[in-house]
Design a protein around this motif. Structure first.
Motif, short mmCIF file in Angstrom:
data_model
loop_
_atom_site.label_atom_id
_atom_site.label_comp_id
_atom_site.label_asym_id
_atom_site.label_seq_id
_atom_site.Cartn_x
_atom_site.Cartn_y
_atom_site.Cartn_z
N TRP A 1 0.80 -1.23 0.00
CA TRP A 1 0.00 0.00 0.00
C TRP A 1 0.83 1.28 0.00
O TRP A 1 0.28 2.38 0.03
N THR A 2 2.15 1.18 -0.02
CA THR A 2 2.97 2.37 0.23
C THR A 2 3.36 3.15 -1.02
O THR A 2 3.84 4.27 -0.92
N ILE B 1 0.65 6.92 3.52
CA ILE B 1 1.44 7.50 4.61
C ILE B 1 1.39 6.60 5.84
O ILE B 1 2.42 6.30 6.46
N ILE B 2 0.19 6.15 6.20
CA ILE B 2 0.03 5.29 7.38
C ILE B 2 0.80 3.98 7.21
O ILE B 2 1.52 3.54 8.11
N CYS B 3 0.67 3.37 6.04
CA CYS B 3 1.37 2.10 5.79
C CYS B 3 2.88 2.30 5.71
O CYS B 3 3.65 1.40 6.09
N SER B 4 3.32 3.47 5.23
CA SER B 4 4.76 3.76 5.21
C SER B 4 5.33 3.75 6.62
O SER B 4 6.42 3.22 6.87
N ILE C 1 7.83 0.40 9.82
CA ILE C 1 8.82 0.43 10.90
C ILE C 1 8.80 -0.89 11.68
O ILE C 1 9.83 -1.35 12.19
N ILE C 2 7.63 -1.55 11.75
CA ILE C 2 7.51 -2.80 12.50
C ILE C 2 8.38 -3.91 11.89
O ILE C 2 9.23 -4.49 12.58
N GLN D 1 9.94 10.70 4.48
CA GLN D 1 9.61 11.48 3.29
C GLN D 1 8.15 11.31 2.88
O GLN D 1 7.68 11.98 1.96
N ALA D 2 7.42 10.39 3.55
CA ALA D 2 5.99 10.26 3.29
C ALA D 2 5.16 11.31 4.03
O ALA D 2 3.99 11.50 3.72
#
Length: 453
Positions: A239-240, A259-262, A266-267, A314-315
Motif C-alpha cells: 500500500w505504500t 502514509i500510514i502504511c509507510s 517500521i515494525i 519522506q511520506a
C-alpha cells in the motif's frame, strides 16, 4: 549436470552486468557535469540513464538474487535443486532478454514506465524466466527433507509470488488501453515502489537471514521475530507506493493510506534489524571481522535501516512537498538498491563462489579493501544527493527563483557525485578481480567444507 551449475552461471553473468551498469552510471553522472560529452543519439542522457537503471536492477541485482537463491534454498531444505538444466536454461533466456532489452533501449525502443522500459518481446521473456524460476523453487520446496521452514524460505516464497503480480502490473497492465492518465501513473508508482519493496527486499532479506548466521557461525537471534517481520511486510508494503504521488492528482484517502502504511513498515524493519544486530552481538568478535562477508552484511544492514527510516519520513506531507521528485529520492533509491541489497548480494557472491570452487577467497585483504573503499565512497555519494535534493526542493518552492537558477547550487553536488561514484566503480572492479582469481583456482583449499559449519 553438476550440482549448483545454475547458481554459478547466473551469479557470474550478473557480475558482468554489475560492472557494465556501474560504468553507465558514471557516464550519467559525467553528463550532469558536462552535458555535451558524447553528444550523439546513442549516448543521449535519456537512453544512458534508463540503460543504467535496467542493467543494475535486472542485469545485476535481480539476477544475482536468483543465483544466490538457487544456491541457498536446497541447503535450507536439505535437498537438491529440482532441475539444474531448467535453471541454466532460464539463466540463458534471462540474459538474452536483458541484453536484447538493453540494445533496444539504446536504439530508442522502450516503454514509458519507470523501471519497466524494457520493451516487448523481452519483457515477456523475463516473465517466462520467472515462471521457470518459480517452478524450480516450488518443486525444490515440495521435495524438501525438512518439515519446518526457515525464515529465508518464507521470504523466497513470498518473492516468487509478489514478483509475479508486481512485474505483470508494471510491465503489461500499464500498457493496456484503459490504463491511461492518472490510472497509469498510480499503477506505475505501485510498480516502481514494489520493485524495491516486494522484489528486491524479500530476496535481499532472505539472503541476509542465511548469510549472517552462516558467516558468523552463530545461531539466528530470534526465529519468532523473523516471522513477525515477514508477515507484517506481506500485508503492509503493497500500500505504500502512493506516497510518491502525495500532492498529486490522486485520491486524498489513498495518499493517507500510503502514509500510514509507510510508517507501519517500521515494525518489520525493526524486527529485521533487531535480528541481524542481535546475531552480530552474540557472535565471537573474530568472526565479525573475518574477511569481507560479515563486513558487507553489517554495512548493508545499516544502509537498510537508513533507507527504511527515510521512507516513512519522506511520506510526511510537509517533508514530501520539499523532497518529492528531487535528487533526495534518487539518493534514497540508490541507498536501497546499492547500499543495502547490492552489499548483501556482493557478500553472497564472496561467500558462494569460493565454496563452489572448493577454495578460499583469493584474497581477504583485497576483499577488505573493496569493502572499505566502497563504503567510504558511498557515504558522500548518498549524502550529496540528499543535501542537493533538499536545496533543489526549497528552490523549486521559491517563486522568485527560476528553474535554471535552481540548478546552479547543484553543480558541486554533481561533481561530488561523479567523483565518489568513480571510486565506487574502482571498488567494484577490485571485487570482480578477486572473484575472477578465485575462479581461476588461486585461492587456498578450503579447510572446512560447505555444510560442516
Amino acid at each position: 549436470m553438476k550440482k549448483d551449475s545454475a547458481a554459478k552461471f547466473i551469479i557470474l553473468c550478473s557480475m558482468l552486468y554489475l560492472v557494465l551498469g556501474m560504468t553507465m552510471g558514471i557516464v550519467v553522472a559525467l553528463k550532469l557535469i558536462w552535458p555535451t560529452i558524447g553528444d550523439f543519439a546513442l549516448l543521449s542522457y535519456g537512453k544512458i540513464r534508463v540503460l543504467h537503471t535496467n542493467l543494475i536492477l535486472f542485469g545485476w541485482l535481480l539476477q544475482s538474487g536468483i543465483g544466490i537463491t538457487l544456491f541457498i534454498l536446497p541447503r535450507l531444505l536439505n535437498t537438491t535443486l529440482l532441475c539444474e538444466k531448467t535453471g541454466v536454461a532460464m539463466g540463458v533466456l534471462y540474459n538474452v532478454a536483458v541484453l536484447g532489452g538493453s540494445i533496444s533501449i539504446l536504439n530508442g525502443g522502450m516503454k514509458n514506465i519507470e523501471y519497466g522500459e524494457i520493451p516487448a518481446p523481452y519483457d515477456y521473456m523475463i516473465a517466462v524466466c520467472w515462471v521457470l524460476f518459480g517452478i524450480n523453487i516450488f518443486g525444490t520446496i515440495l521435495r524438501r527433507k525438512v518439515k519446518q521452514f526457515y525464515v529465508s524460505v518464507w521470504y523466497i516464497t513470498g518473492a516468487v509470488i509478489w514478483t509475479t503480480f508486481v512485474y505483470i502490473s508494471g510491465n503489461m497492465i500499464t500498457q493496456m488501453p484503459f490504463m491511461a492518465g492518472i490510472n497509469q501513473a498510480n499503477l506505475q508508482w505501485f510498480y516502481v515502489h514494489n520493485v524495491v519493496g516486494l522484489i528486491f527486499t524479500p530476496i535481499g532479506v532472505a539472503m541476509a537471514y542465511y548469510l549472517i548466521p552462516k558467516s558468523l557461525n552463530t545461531p539466528l537471534y530470534s526465529h519468532k521475530l523473523s516471522l513477525v517481520g515477514f508477515w507484517v511486510i506481506s500485508f503492509v508494503y503493497v500500500w505504500t507506493g502512493a506516497h510518491h504521488m502525495i500532492h498529486g492528482p490522486i485520491s486524498y484517502w489513498l495518499q493517507t493510506v500510503a502514509i500510514i502504511c509507510s510508517w507501519g513498515l517500521i515494525i518489520p524493519v525493526a524486527a529485521v534489524i533487531t535480528n541481524f544486530v542481535g546475531t552480530y552481538r552474540s557472535a565471537p568478535k573474530a568472526n565479525r571481522t573475518n574477511g569481507p562477508v560479515p563486513k558487507l552484511l553489517f554495512m548493508g544492514t545499516m544502509y537498510y535501516l537508513l533507507t527504511c527510516l527515510q521512507g516513512p519520513f519522506q511520506a510526511i506531507r510537509a517533508v514530501n512537498v520539499v523532497v518529492s521528485k528531487t535528487d533526495w529520492v534518487v539518493g534514497h533509491a540508490h541507498m536501497a538498491v546499492f547500499g543495502a541489497f547490492s552489499f548483501f548480494s556482493m557478500a553472497g557472491v564472496y561467500y558462494i563462489i569460493p565454496r563452489l570452487m572448493g577454495t578460499e577467497l583469493f584474497s581477504k585483504k583485497l576483499g577488505d579493501l573493496h569493502f572499505w573503499l566502497m563504503t567510504i565512497s558511498s557515504i558522500p555519494f548518498f549524502a550529496v544527493l540528499w543535501i542537493g535534493g533538499i536545496q533543489q526542493g526549497l528552490a523549486w518552492l521559491n517563486p522568485e527563483i527560476t528553474f535554471l537558477e535552481a540548478l546552479e547550487p547543484l553543480k558541486h553536488s554533481h561533481i561530488a557525485r561523479f567523483a565518489s561514484g568513480s571510486l565506487i566503480l574502482i571498488s567494484v572492479l577490485l571485487f570482480l578481480y578477486n572473484i575472477v582469481e578465485t575462479l581461476a583456482g588461486k585461492g587456498k583449499p578450503l579447510a572446512v567444507k560447505e555444510g560442516e559449519l
